[in-house]
Design an enzyme around this catalytic site. Sequence first.
Site, mmCIF file in Angstrom:
data_model
loop_
_atom_site.group_PDB
_atom_site.id
_atom_site.type_symbol
_atom_site.label_atom_id
_atom_site.label_comp_id
_atom_site.label_asym_id
_atom_site.label_seq_id
_atom_site.Cartn_x
_atom_site.Cartn_y
_atom_site.Cartn_z
ATOM 1 N N ARG A 1 2.445 11.726 -9.748
ATOM 2 C CA ARG A 1 3.256 10.625 -10.260
ATOM 3 C C ARG A 1 4.510 11.202 -10.901
ATOM 4 N NH1 ARG A 1 -2.106 9.780 -11.732
ATOM 5 N NH2 ARG A 1 -3.089 7.911 -10.846
ATOM 6 N N HIS B 1 -6.784 9.682 -8.642
ATOM 7 C CA HIS B 1 -7.360 8.352 -8.817
ATOM 8 C C HIS B 1 -8.726 8.483 -9.487
ATOM 9 C CE1 HIS B 1 -4.878 6.367 -5.350
ATOM 10 N NE2 HIS B 1 -4.221 6.422 -6.486
ATOM 11 N N ARG C 1 5.262 9.704 -3.370
ATOM 12 C CA ARG C 1 3.817 9.886 -3.609
ATOM 13 C C ARG C 1 3.027 9.263 -2.466
ATOM 14 N NH1 ARG C 1 -0.424 10.412 -7.497
ATOM 15 N NH2 ARG C 1 -1.708 8.553 -7.783
ATOM 16 N N HIS D 1 7.730 6.972 -6.378
ATOM 17 C CA HIS D 1 6.413 6.489 -5.964
ATOM 18 C C HIS D 1 6.305 6.408 -4.445
ATOM 19 C CE1 HIS D 1 2.626 5.166 -7.621
ATOM 20 N NE2 HIS D 1 2.557 4.213 -6.724
ATOM 21 N N TYR E 1 -5.567 1.453 -1.026
ATOM 22 C CA TYR E 1 -4.188 1.758 -0.663
ATOM 23 C C TYR E 1 -4.058 2.329 0.749
ATOM 24 C CZ TYR E 1 -1.951 0.963 -5.198
ATOM 25 O OH TYR E 1 -1.434 0.387 -6.326
ATOM 26 N N LYS F 1 -2.760 9.993 -15.607
ATOM 27 C CA LYS F 1 -2.889 8.605 -16.025
ATOM 28 C C LYS F 1 -4.203 8.401 -16.772
ATOM 29 C CE LYS F 1 -2.314 3.952 -14.108
ATOM 30 N NZ LYS F 1 -2.102 3.178 -12.849
#
Length: 330
Positions: free
Chosen positions: A162, A278, A255, A252, A287, A186
């Site tokens: 990210r 993730h 990514r 993004h 995704y 994250k």
Amino acid sequence: MFELTSLHSGTPQFSAVVPGFLLYAEAELQFARQSLIKYKDCLRQVVRMIGDKAVTAYSKNDVLALKAAMLGKGHGVSRQVSILSALKRLLEYCREHQGWQVLDPSLILVPTRPRREVVYLTAEEVSRFVASIPIRTQRGKTYLAGLRFRALVEALLGSAMRIGEVLSLDRDQIDFARREARIIGKGNKERFAFFTERALDWIGKYLSARIDTHTALFVTQDGRSRLSRADIWRPFALCRKRAGIAKRVTPHLLRHTAATQLLFNGCPIGHIKEILGHERLETTCRYYLGLDRRAAKQAHAKYLLYGSEGSQSLEFSQTGLTAQPAAGTS
């Protein structure tokens, strides 16, 4: 940066509350550094769009004005969600931890993020985009800003990180020999990010060209501060135009590009989950699973077979579908 301003009606102005809220978010909520940077930026946008009032003075009409301002600026749903969510979180802090009678956060309706098709660059578009980044001046000297941007783009493409994770990196976090870096991602989760040799080669060129001593991996032109999100949007837009790419190229998107390249090259979805950082496999599947129609078609041709040499074939009889040995087998 936010500056402390005078009090109004017994309560501080919005901008004066932000530093305390960010400290609370860091210490109590344990927000990661990139999350704090994002929240700070979002709250700054609130002030810019609807003004800096006493924190108790904001009303539902102000929220409507904020939404209208975001639409007027062309902000997408994701950006609207980020700004409104930051506002709600700050108001919750004001109510629950400061006891101020501010607007009820539950009255702020945040739009639902739409599920959009994953957009990414093809390998040919990647080549055009990176080739459009100027790294030399007209006199043939190193253009440091261009070299920095090339290194940043290659870091994104070569790690699938990210943008907040990349901008938070310090020089000494990267292990060039092992091609990895231990990062806080994250949700304040620690993980390892991996780099391609190509990405590390460009990062190395950029670091070799720098004369500053700042610890950050990516710094502003004067070398005095860490590069921020606000510093990178213009070169992305300029290079997209130079490359003749119609898609809106963002960190993004790069990514997504790295993730889809992994998928198209046969990387198992579980490994892609770990590379992307993730928390749940479900997120990665949502995704990216189903994107590779070429592989799906090949799998369809390979596995959806009704009988082949050395196996049973299905034949229809008058009474229904029966399994019988294929010709030439016993």
